[in-house]
Design a protein around this motif. Structure first.
Motif: not given
Lengths: 372, 372
Positions: B329-335, B19-25
């Motif tokens: 980490l996806v949901d809370e940090a966006g990584v 539901d948020r911007d995520v940096v895809d690594m």
């Protein structure tokens, strides 16, 4: 019979090295144009974003699977896009062998050599059911050959090499045999766009849990080198549901996924190619069939007139379908075909000619002269 | 541990639905441009003759195999062009298992999950040799694990996920172990263009009959979706000569051949891409490694600085590398990274981050904030 190494490449190499002009009727490579949208799709893709050059989903681009699923009237989840029909047949056959104790694969004689080679590779027991002179398969013969040990029945209709198209009754009977023996009917339908009357119906029409239908765009879009095919597996919630999941895993661990430029170009072609393209290809083949069989009549040969696919099998008096005779025909007549023995015992006296050259008439005349 | 289904797709799907911007690594998909000649090759191919759209030779286009053979200084006959390194590794591993009674595959822990999944698929006995904290493999540990039952030793250097590059001494020792146990060293070298010092030497340098080197153009040309890779098998006239022939047969019966548009584009890229292209990609990654590890320092994380490939493994206090923690980490940090547990027990406390985004610095700051 050694089915291990398909003989196509050997004949093509021999013909290419010949000291004279040779009409190539060996392979199943269409010689006609792919549809214009296919080229447009490639051209547009060349300028795509770098992200579009990366892994598509393992079972294929979503939009391509949607397009296939809509055409075949099945749920998208059942569609796995493969590296041509070759991989589709491989996944279907390995999946059939994995799911039961049975180790036998029933095929026809004559057989498409890759099926036989694959049975060898997989250490399966290969059993061949002869078809009749016209290439038709009698389901009673298949039932007589089937047993608890039968894991798969692998058929190809429209057929290579015979040109036969199995009528719906035959396909229905094959489906029932697969169901009765808890086996899988692997129905390879790659020539479904090359049928010259109304007699074809896909095995998917029978809506059975025991059918895997395989196909590719190699022939219908004239792109055998692109390697885009697919398999439609039984639904996940049915009795053979596990096959789909295992096939996806095997596909992932063997190939990861199929090539994306080819998938993108095929998708564009499927969306934008008008029906006339396919009709034109069939008309061209009808003309070639007429020209070739007329000349075979003149040469006094026996032959089968294909009702589907694009091959003609012919038998010339005292000239069995051996590799030696094929090579002699290359050297002395300037025509390259395939030895019938490459497809099985029942066609050891025959030769197969692929109608994938504009020089079909010329080839037929050369044959008539040679056998005169 | 369930290696059956690689977890990459699961994490990517989770991140895409966030539901948020995520940096895809997550994945190993390069985010940079392919070389210009690759696009030119595709563009020219879109206008090619229909004959160029048909089957290439089963082991790959002659000119592409020539180009690869020249670069690897081997005879062309030893090169099989595959559907990516995935198929190359599959052919090498199945070939190693087929040629001996041995059923054991030695791999490292952490392991690239596809190797482990493949061992599963093939019913092989998987045995894992732990590497040290920096990702280095001690050949003495491999020798201690090896036995008459060892069919293959599968290694990846430069390594995914650790970023380690095995020094020539290690590779030489691994070659000797393979020779001593009549096993095959499968050396997957797909990251050979991403080495940040002078420490890399291909396993082919040791000129052993017991080595199969595998590779692909997915990473070096930034085209993971094209599926062009290759394997270099032992020479046909050596003690493991039969492997090549069996691999070619398996390749033919599984895939027939690889996709031609992709092969044509890769060939053009190999011929016309200047060395600066590869240097620029390495420089970009050096900068990303610096930016990311600086921020990891600031976040108080442990990590390994990659000497090759493009991954960083990091360990944060009280935050084990589970799928749950990755999703948090996806949901809370966006990584979005990969759980270390997906690569094996020894990295269960770690997370893997792929440096394939220009937003490496931003991701590192987000991690620093989250763990602050």
């Amino acid at each position: 019979m050694d089915y291990e190494t398909p003989q196509f490449f050997r004949v093509m190499r021999y013909a290419a090295r010949a000291d004279r002009d040779v009409v190539d009727m060996v392979s199943g490579n269409p010689d006609w144009e792919p549809p214009a949208p296919l080229r447009e799709g490639l051209r547009a893709y060349a300028d795509a974003d770098p992200a579009d050059f990366q892994y598509p989903p393992s079972p294929g681009l979503d939009a391509l699977r949607d397009e296939i699923a809509a055409r075949r009237d099945v749920d998208r989840s059942r569609v796995v896009v493969t590296n041509g029909a070759g991989e589709a047949n491989h996944l279907a056959t390995t999946g059939a062998l994995d799911r039961t104790e049975g180790s036998e694969i029933l095929m026809t004689d004559p057989v498409y050599p890759y099926y036989a080679g694959r049975a060898n590779l997989l250490d399966a027991d290969a059993r061949y059911v002869p078809v009749d002179e016209t290439g038709q398969l009698d389901p009673a013969d298949v039932r007589a050959a089937a047993s608890e040990d039968t894991a798969a029945v692998v058929v190809n209709s429209p057929n290579n090499p015979t040109g036969a198209v199995y009528p719906p009754d035959t396909v229905e009977a094959l489906v029932e045999i697969a169901e009765d023996y808890d086996a899988v009917l692997v129905a390879d339908e790659v020539y479904d766009h090359f049928v010259y009357d109304d007699g074809f119906e896909s095995a998917l029409a029978h809506d059975s849990d025991h059918v895997v239908a395989t196909n590719s765009f190699s022939k219908s879009l004239a792109i055998t080198g692109f390697r885009v095919g697919y398999a439609v597996f039984p639904p996940e919630d049915g009795p053979l549901g596990g096959m789909l999941d295992r096939a996806r895993t095997r596909h992932m661990l063997t190939n990861v996924t199929g090539s994306r430029p080819a998938q993108v170009a095929v998708l564009r072609a499927l969306r934008d190619t008008p029906p006339e393209y396919f009709e034109r290809n069939r008309d061209r083949l009808r003309e070639r069939i007429d020209a070739f069989t007329d000349a075979l009549d003149a040469a006094g040969a026996e032959y089968t007139t294909p009702r589907g696919s694009f091959y003609v099998m012919a038998r010339f008096e005292d000239y069995p379908g051996t590799m030696d005779n094929v090579e002699r025909l290359v050297d002395e007549a300037g025509v390259a075909g395939m030895p019938g023995e490459a497809f099985g015992e029942s066609r050891a006296d025959w030769l197969r000619f692929a109608l994938v050259t504009p020089r079909v008439g010329e080839a037929a005349e050369r044959l008539a002269d040679f056998f005169a």
